[in-house]
Design a protein around this motif. Structure first.
Motif, PDB file in Angstrom:
ATOM      1  N   ASP A   1     -41.097  32.862 -14.619  1.00 56.76           N
ATOM      2  CA  ASP A   1     -40.960  32.538 -13.192  1.00 56.76           C
ATOM      3  C   ASP A   1     -40.734  31.044 -12.977  1.00 56.76           C
ATOM      4  O   ASP A   1     -39.903  30.646 -12.163  1.00 56.76           O
ATOM      5  CB  ASP A   1     -42.208  32.990 -12.421  1.00 56.76           C
ATOM      6  CG  ASP A   1     -42.274  34.514 -12.305  1.00 56.76           C
ATOM      7  OD1 ASP A   1     -41.271  35.178 -12.637  1.00 56.76           O
ATOM      8  OD2 ASP A   1     -43.332  35.025 -11.900  1.00 56.76           O
ATOM      9  N   ASP A   2     -41.475  30.219 -13.712  1.00 54.41           N
ATOM     10  CA  ASP A   2     -41.314  28.761 -13.591  1.00 54.41           C
ATOM     11  C   ASP A   2     -39.912  28.327 -13.996  1.00 54.41           C
ATOM     12  O   ASP A   2     -39.305  27.460 -13.357  1.00 54.41           O
ATOM     13  CB  ASP A   2     -42.320  28.025 -14.491  1.00 54.41           C
ATOM     14  CG  ASP A   2     -43.733  28.073 -13.915  1.00 54.41           C
ATOM     15  OD1 ASP A   2     -43.885  28.554 -12.778  1.00 54.41           O
ATOM     16  OD2 ASP A   2     -44.667  27.626 -14.621  1.00 54.41           O
TER      17      ASP A   2
ATOM     18  N   ALA B   1     -37.522  29.322 -11.251  1.00 54.06           N
ATOM     19  CA  ALA B   1     -37.689  28.445 -10.094  1.00 54.06           C
ATOM     20  C   ALA B   1     -37.097  27.055 -10.362  1.00 54.06           C
ATOM     21  O   ALA B   1     -36.443  26.462  -9.500  1.00 54.06           O
ATOM     22  CB  ALA B   1     -39.176  28.337  -9.730  1.00 54.06           C
TER      23      ALA B   1
ATOM     24  N   GLY C   1     -33.505  27.348  -9.833  1.00 62.37           N
ATOM     25  CA  GLY C   1     -33.050  28.019  -8.622  1.00 62.37           C
ATOM     26  C   GLY C   1     -32.366  29.346  -8.926  1.00 62.37           C
ATOM     27  O   GLY C   1     -31.406  29.737  -8.253  1.00 62.37           O
TER      28      GLY C   1
ATOM     29  N   THR D   1     -32.840  33.682 -10.212  1.00 58.70           N
ATOM     30  CA  THR D   1     -33.786  34.800 -10.203  1.00 58.70           C
ATOM     31  C   THR D   1     -34.222  35.064 -11.637  1.00 58.70           C
ATOM     32  O   THR D   1     -33.581  34.619 -12.599  1.00 58.70           O
ATOM     33  CB  THR D   1     -33.135  36.087  -9.649  1.00 58.70           C
ATOM     34  OG1 THR D   1     -32.107  36.500 -10.568  1.00 58.70           O
ATOM     35  CG2 THR D   1     -32.521  35.845  -8.271  1.00 58.70           C
ATOM     36  N   ARG D   2     -35.342  35.846 -11.775  1.00 55.84           N
ATOM     37  CA  ARG D   2     -35.787  36.263 -13.105  1.00 55.84           C
ATOM     38  C   ARG D   2     -34.667  36.982 -13.857  1.00 55.84           C
ATOM     39  O   ARG D   2     -34.427  36.746 -15.032  1.00 55.84           O
ATOM     40  CB  ARG D   2     -36.975  37.220 -12.972  1.00 55.84           C
ATOM     41  CG  ARG D   2     -38.307  36.543 -13.062  1.00 55.84           C
ATOM     42  CD  ARG D   2     -39.403  37.563 -12.899  1.00 55.84           C
ATOM     43  NE  ARG D   2     -39.940  37.484 -11.545  1.00 55.84           N
ATOM     44  CZ  ARG D   2     -40.731  38.376 -10.990  1.00 55.84           C
ATOM     45  NH1 ARG D   2     -41.063  39.472 -11.656  1.00 55.84           N
ATOM     46  NH2 ARG D   2     -41.201  38.198  -9.793  1.00 55.84           N
TER      47      ARG D   2
END
Lengths: 226, 320
Positions: free
Chosen positions: A106-107, A110, A113, A115-116
């Motif tokens: 997830d980090d 993020a 910018g 998605t997983r």
């Protein structure tokens, strides 16, 4: 191509065959590694290949470094030898991405910018070259990660990374074969055994191998043999 | 060969593990040599006991080791002086002693040095993995079930009764390597010495470093004024193969002398300890001071020939 040869104390010659993380440079290292294995020069104990260098370890009571250096220079004619012996096919490694298998997914998403799903698609959509094995037995340093996933190491390394963790750092990706400390971003985990000292071939991967990651579910991983 | 129970661990102390002369030839797949940190003490102890020099010995670290013999055995302690006793009676190092079943061996605390080696006549039983009996603790293979020794472990020996006649054999004083707590390690320039400013190099050779408490079999960490890298140079370099004795300088400027459990590294090496001084490196303990003296290849070779001549003499003199 004339290598840069540096002494590592009275037992090693560090042969540099170019600069940076570069498949062409790494192929030269692989070739010289294979040539020295064939030539079996008197007094050479072992050779340790890395990204752009080959460490030639010798017994100082059997080999004189000056003579050894001359012999090595004489063997650095890569254009005449052609490509290094290539392993057959691409090694496919199944990975459970994210969740408790990949706590940093997830980090990483993020940070860029994305998605997983984007991160998984990018990471599993590339064929990687194994540049070297190091750090711990069987740990493959692979590249080159897509530019879009270029991620710095974690600021504080973890003291205990689970076995099989698939991780990224800058433009590299790797797999932790045993529980160990480490500072890379963990995005998944594989049930595949990377290193088994009881096997004739203890390390699943070797320098020059090609690897592709295949997404799998946690349920599939639980069913994995072994 | 008959295998019988020879030794029961009562306490491993800080760290005790089976080690031999190391696992060579697997650096290409990331496998470090492991093996005895003081290979001279390990080899000579085995030769005194009547074993091949690469038999497995117990490497005992600093303090708190205790074990009980389960059978009669000839045994030798070499390396660090950890004030060893058998049933409370002091034991000389570098000497073959005879133990009876029930005898208790204690190595309570260091008088000098860091690591003692316990060899038994006939050798400890331990299957070779990838050509060596050394314990690779990090990856969990070799030695005793791939791990450090624990209280309750029972080590087996090969026909220890056949070696009892070696009792009383002792090494001449001149061949006993005496670890000092104020060591000078002789070094050659590291492969990246030229990437350090001249002032940093001078400082490295002028400093008396203190060995940090966080030192272990992976590396000897040194406390002292930080070594400055060239202005603008990144902290790390591309990972490359390394050797035991390589002195790397990470981002914080505090040198680390790499030992036998590492095969690649990504920091600049300012110097490398010569092969002849690696046994001494294995005896450096937390709190000791260490200085570095630069030498040349010809002298390094002569010093190593001296070490090997000593081992040759022991091999010849104590054979059979």
């Amino acid at each position: 191509m004339q290598p840069e040869i540096r002494h590592m104390g009275d037992r090693g010659l560090l042969v540099e065959l170019g600069a940076g993380i570069d498949p062409a440079v790494n192929r030269r290292v692989q070739q010289l590694h294979q040539i020295l294995a064939r030539e079996n020069l008197f007094g050479v104990v072992e050779t340790v290949p890395a990204y752009n260098s080959l460490l030639v370890v010798y017994d100082p009571l059997r080999a004189a470094p000056e003579a050894l250096e001359r012999q090595i220079r004489g063997l650095c004619h890569f254009d005449d030898i052609g490509h290094p012996e290539q392993p057959p096919g691409v090694v496919e490694i199944p990975v459970v991405y994210g969740g408790e298998s990949g706590p940093d997914l997830d980090d990483v998403a993020a940070f860029h910018g994305l998605t997983r799903g984007d991160v998984v698609r990018l990471h599993s959509g590339t064929v990687y070259r194994v540049y070297m094995i190091g750090f711990t037995p069987g740990f493959p340093y692979m590249g080159e990660l897509p530019q879009a996933l270029d991620t710095p190491r974690r600021e504080t390394p973890r003291t205990r990374i689970p076995k099989g963790s698939v991780a990224i750092a800058q433009r590299q990706t790797g797999i932790y074969p045993v529980v160990s400390p480490g500072g890379w971003q963990i995005i998944g985990r594989t049930p595949v055994e990377l290193f088994d000292p009881r096997q004739d071939k203890p390390s699943l991967l070797g320098m020059g191998d090609e690897v592709r990651f295949i997404p799998m579910t946690a349920e599939e991983a639980a069913q994995w043999p072994g | 060969m008959a295998r019988i129970d020879v030794l029961e661990l009562l306490s491993p102390g800080i760290l005790a593990s089976l080690q031999d002369t190391g696992r060579l030839g697997f650096g290409r797949i990331g496998v470090a040599p492991s093996g005895a940190a003081d290979s001279y003490a390990c080899r000579v102890g085995n030769l005194l006991a009547g074993n091949l020099e690469n038999a497995a010995s117990i490497e005992i670290t600093l303090m708190g080791f205790q074990a009980r013999f389960r059978s009669e055995a000839a045994f030798v302690l070499t390396g660090a002086d950890l004030q060893a006793t058998l049933n409370g009676q002091p034991l000389h190092l570098w000497t073959v002693w005879r133990a009876a079943p029930g005898d208790v061996l204690d190595l309570p605390a260091p008088a000098s040095g860091c690591r003692a080696y316990l060899a038994v006549g006939g050798g400890f039983h331990c299957p070779a993995v990838m050509g060596s009996r050394a314990t690779n603790i990090g990856s969990g293979f070799g030695g005793y079930e791939g791990r450090a020794l624990q209280a309750g472990d029972i080590l087996q020996g090969h026909d220890p009764q056949d070696y009892l006649h070696r009792d009383g054999r002792s090494l001449p004083d001149t061949l006993k390597a005496v670890p000092t707590s104020d060591g000078v390690l002789r070094v050659l320039p590291g492969p990246q010495e030229d990437q350090f400013p001249v002032a940093s190099r001078e400082q490295f050779y002028e400093t008396t470093y203190t060995v940090s408490g966080s030192s272990d079999r992976t590396g000897v960490r040194l406390e002292g004024p930080p070594i400055a890298k060239a202005p603008g140079a990144p902290d790390s370099i591309l990972s490359e193969g390394i050797l035991c004795g390589a002195i790397q300088v990470p981002g914080d400027g505090k040198p680390i002398i790499l030992m036998n459990e590492t095969v690649t590294g990504g920091y600049r090496k300012i110097a490398v300890v010569i092969a002849a001084d690696l046994p001494l490196l294995g005896q450096v303990a937390p709190g000791d001071t260490v200085r570095f003296r630069k030498t040349v290849l010809a002298e390094a070779r002569k010093l190593l020939q001296g070490v090997e001549a000593a081992v040759d003499w022991v091999r010849g003199h104590f054979a059979g």
